[in-house]
Design an enzyme around this catalytic site. Structure first.
Site: not given
Length: 296
Positions: A191, A167, A149
């Site tokens: 992720h 966005e 991560s």
């Protein structure tokens, strides 16, 4: 630049956990470690210099609750047979420049950077003696840098540290900064599949097409050695290559407006596929076009 002697293992994080800054990572640390069952932590042990006897340092700097996170990783590695697992929680730059921390880094065969906030990693460790020791070991020795991560996102020369998924193809919606610099000319997002971050990677690549975009899905990692990346774990790795972009509106639009890109190349990797960073070519391990062995 010479190829590093060391190995890099970057992990996308666990399924269904956390926001971009991993707010959920800490609360769900036990569940977040389910990926080790997929063999990624086992791969780290197997690839390390002394296997089960390797010295493993778990770096919890990115996390807000390092004691819990570090203990869970220590348990997971020990469950897999590792005998020399330590937790290294560096809170500030003074500690990262101390003789004691440099000595720990020098003695380690593996460093494992946990999830959390990658800006904590770079702002606390960047440019310190601890950071320099790890970079030098990775270049010159049989040494493993592994990170999940935030620890994966921070491994590259440039890293994404902010930007919404929805966005992400509006100009200016992603923010990048320098990472820890173990690998050049790539940018890693984590992720990836579940949180729909493909647009973030597209924008990072169109901003500088020399940069190879790497998106790591959940429960998925890349083993990078000798300029070849091999997919490990159960999910997908997305590769975005911008070298053949023909056109874009990037410099003609205002901040917040949608970006157009013509001819972006995208590859999808799954377990055991290989991507050569030198030739920029993907080899699918289980290709349907491989010759079928004939019975004798």
């Amino acid at each position: 630049m010479m190829k590093p002697v060391g190995k890099l293992i970057v992990i996308g994080g666990a399924v269904n956990k956390g926001s971009f800054a991993e707010t959920d990572f800490d609360q769900n640390i036990e569940k977040n470690l389910n990926f080790f069952e997929r063999g990624i932590l086992r791969k780290i042990i197997n690839e390390s210099k002394h296997k089960e006897n390797s010295v493993i340092e778990i770096i919890t700097t990115a996390s807000q609750i390092p004691q819990i996170v570090g203990t869970e990783y220590k348990k997971a590695f020990e469950f897999l047979g590792a005998k020399n697992v330590n937790i290294l929680d560096i809170h500030n730059r003074e500690e990262a420049n101390s003789d004691a921390m440099v000595a720990r880094a020098s003695a380690a065969d593996v460093v494992m950077f946990t999830g959390g906030d990658q800006l904590r990693l770079t702002s606390i460790l960047g440019g310190t003696r601890f950071h320099d020791t790890i970079l030098l070991k990775y270049q010159e020795q049989d040494f493993i840098y592994s990170g999940t991560s935030a620890g994966a996102a921070a491994a590259s020369e440039n890293m994404i540290y902010q930007g919404s998924s929805s966005e992400a193809l509006l100009k200016g919606e992603i923010k990048t900064t320098q990472g820890l610099g173990l690998i050049d000319n790539v940018i890693i997002d984590t992720h990836f599949v579940q949180r729909g971050r493909i647009g973030r990677l597209f924008q990072a690549v169109v901003n500088n097409p020399r940069t190879l975009g790497i998106g790591l899905g959940e429960d998925t990692g890349l083993f990078i050695y000798n300029d070849v990346m091999t997919a490990v774990g159960s999910g997908l790795v997305i590769i975005v290559d911008g070298r053949f972009i023909k056109d874009t509106n990037l410099t003609n639009i205002n901040l917040g407006e949608p970006i157009s890109i013509d001819n972006l190349t995208v590859h999808v990797m799954s377990m055991n596929d290989h991507y050569d960073l030198t030739t920029k070519t993907l080899t699918i391990e289980n290709s349907q076009f491989n010759p079928i062995p004939q019975d004798k």
